[in-house]
Scaffold this active site. Structure first.
Site, PDB file in Angstrom:
ATOM      1  N   ASP A  21       0.840  -1.193   0.000  1.00 18.37           N
ATOM      2  CA  ASP A  21       0.000   0.000   0.000  1.00 18.37           C
ATOM      3  C   ASP A  21       0.878   1.247   0.000  1.00 18.37           C
ATOM      4  OD1 ASP A  21      -2.319   1.811   0.757  1.00 18.37           O
ATOM      5  OD2 ASP A  21      -3.289  -0.126   0.965  1.00 18.37           O
ATOM      6  N   HIS A  55      -3.527   5.764   3.834  1.00 21.67           N
ATOM      7  CA  HIS A  55      -4.340   4.635   3.372  1.00 21.67           C
ATOM      8  C   HIS A  55      -3.797   3.300   3.877  1.00 21.67           C
ATOM      9  CE1 HIS A  55      -5.998   1.707   0.420  1.00 21.67           C
ATOM     10  NE2 HIS A  55      -7.049   2.502   0.449  1.00 21.67           N
ATOM     11  N   ASN A 146     -13.762   0.651  -6.712  1.00 17.87           N
ATOM     12  CA  ASN A 146     -14.924   1.405  -6.238  1.00 17.87           C
ATOM     13  C   ASN A 146     -15.652   2.153  -7.348  1.00 17.87           C
ATOM     14  OD1 ASN A 146     -14.113   0.556  -3.754  1.00 17.87           O
ATOM     15  ND2 ASN A 146     -13.293   2.522  -3.107  1.00 17.87           N
ATOM     16  N   VAL A 163      -5.459 -14.621  -7.516  1.00 17.88           N
ATOM     17  CA  VAL A 163      -5.811 -13.529  -6.616  1.00 17.88           C
ATOM     18  C   VAL A 163      -7.279 -13.664  -6.221  1.00 17.88           C
ATOM     19  CG1 VAL A 163      -6.064 -11.025  -6.388  1.00 17.88           C
ATOM     20  CG2 VAL A 163      -4.119 -11.971  -7.630  1.00 17.88           C
ATOM     21  N   SER A 211     -11.367  -1.363  -0.432  1.00 16.12           N
ATOM     22  CA  SER A 211     -10.126  -1.434   0.353  1.00 16.12           C
ATOM     23  C   SER A 211     -10.402  -2.040   1.727  1.00 16.12           C
ATOM     24  CB  SER A 211      -9.524  -0.043   0.553  1.00 16.12           C
ATOM     25  OG  SER A 211      -8.863   0.406  -0.584  1.00 16.12           O
TER      26      SER A 211
END
Length: 348
Positions: A21, A55, A146, A163, A211
């Site tokens: 991140d 974040h 999003n 994934v 997230s």
């Protein structure tokens, strides 16, 4: 999730979760003693514990924050965080290096609350790293994005085989309208009104986004793996898929919820879920292919998503890769090589 009951059985002890991140701030009280030494793969390199955006710190809090005063804490408070900073001009190449590093340095769970436009260049960077992590026994969870109510175009790495793409649901356990949907969605988790610290000032707030849903899915895997340390990545994922809360319409997999909403308590408290074969990836087996799911390429009908949850206004144009998936007007950070938008709705 009945966290307090689950914590009587498992708190995530013994499991390291890599957070790829914007970095993780080690000075946050709830994260003191929770971080192992990390690495910075971004450009410019400022250190794994530098987080000007907030974040990555917020995601680490959702996963492994420990109670400190009246603040919030994470779902797997005894797990450890391996911070890997991967933002800026290095793009998918930096993320690929982060994934390899995580797999080679003891991370059982890899949390990627980031995403970027699907391209052959990104796939060429990422797929070998994802395959390597799977071979090393790690589980990768990535946010689907999003922009489900906008273009709904699938992002990498959530669309790549190996994934676990995670979508978001609201308090009513309905797919949030902002949550990107399609065949890449494997699981879903709460992603609306999640308490944490957010923004670069690290204030207490509530947030929304895939997230946060991804962080809760990663923490759920840490709880299960801590209670069953001999299970492989495939077995942990299999029980998560089996015990997930299924869509009401019985359509499995659902393009909005995948195989359902994560429910680690069903494994920890109710002893449900068959771990099955140790060496067969249940998600790839269910899809019957190792090819990436075909990502949606245009806006399509959102009628089955929850219309009550409205996404923030999208940026005027797509920012450079990668894009954090937390999201709603909080920070705009200028990185070497272009603008990275970190948006998150907050209630202070």
């Amino acid at each position: 999730m009945q966290a307090e009951r689950m914590w009587q059985t498992s708190t995530g002890e013994g499991v390291t979760v890599a957070v790829i991140d914007s970095g993780v701030d080690s000075s946050v009280p709830e994260l003191r003693g929770q971080l192992v030494p990390g690495k910075d793969f971004s450009v410019p390199q400022l250190g794994a514990n530098h987080d000007s955006q907030g974040h990555g710190t917020s995601m680490a809090m959702v996963i492994a924050g420990r109670r400190s005063g009246g603040g919030t804490w994470g779902l797997a408070p005894e797990s450890k965080i391996l911070p890997l900073r991967s933002v800026g001009a290095n793009g998918s190449a930096g993320m690929a290096k982060s994934i390899r590093y995580a797999a080679d340095h003891g991370a059982k769970v890899i949390n990627i609350s980031l995403g970027g436009p699907a391209s052959e260049a990104a796939r060429a960077d990422l797929q070998p790293a994802i395959d390597h992590a799977g071979e090393k026994g790690a589980l990768i969870f990535a946010a689907t994005g999003n922009h489900g109510a906008e273009d709904n175009i699938g992002d990498y790495p959530s669309s790549l085989p190996g994934v676990v793409g995670v979508g978001a649901v609201n308090r009513s356990l309905k797919a949030a309208k902002f949550s990107v949907y399609g065949p890449q969605v494997a699981l879903a988790a709460p992603g609306v009104d999640v308490p944490t610290r957010c923004t670069k000032r690290l204030r207490d707030c509530t947030t929304w986004g895939t997230s946060d849903a991804t962080a809760l899915a990663s923490a759920s895997a840490a709880l299960i793996w801590s209670a069953h340390p001999t299970w492989t990545n495939n077995q942990v994922l299999r029980v998560m898929m089996e015990t997930a809360g299924k869509p009401d319409d019985g359509n499995i997999p659902s393009k909005y919820l995948g195989y359902g909403i994560v429910r680690p308590r069903k494994v920890l408290l109710d002893k449900e879920g068959d771990p099955g074969p140790a060496d067969i990836n249940p998600l790839l087996a269910a899809r019957g292919t190792t090819a990436p799911p075909k990502a949606p390429q245009s806006r399509s009908d959102n009628s089955a998503a929850d219309a009550a949850q409205k996404p923030a206004d999208p940026p005027d144009s797509a920012p450079p890769w990668p894009l954090t998936a937390g999201l709603a007007a909080a920070v705009a950070a200028l990185a070497a090589g272009g603008l990275i938008i970190v948006r998150r709705r907050r209630t202070q």
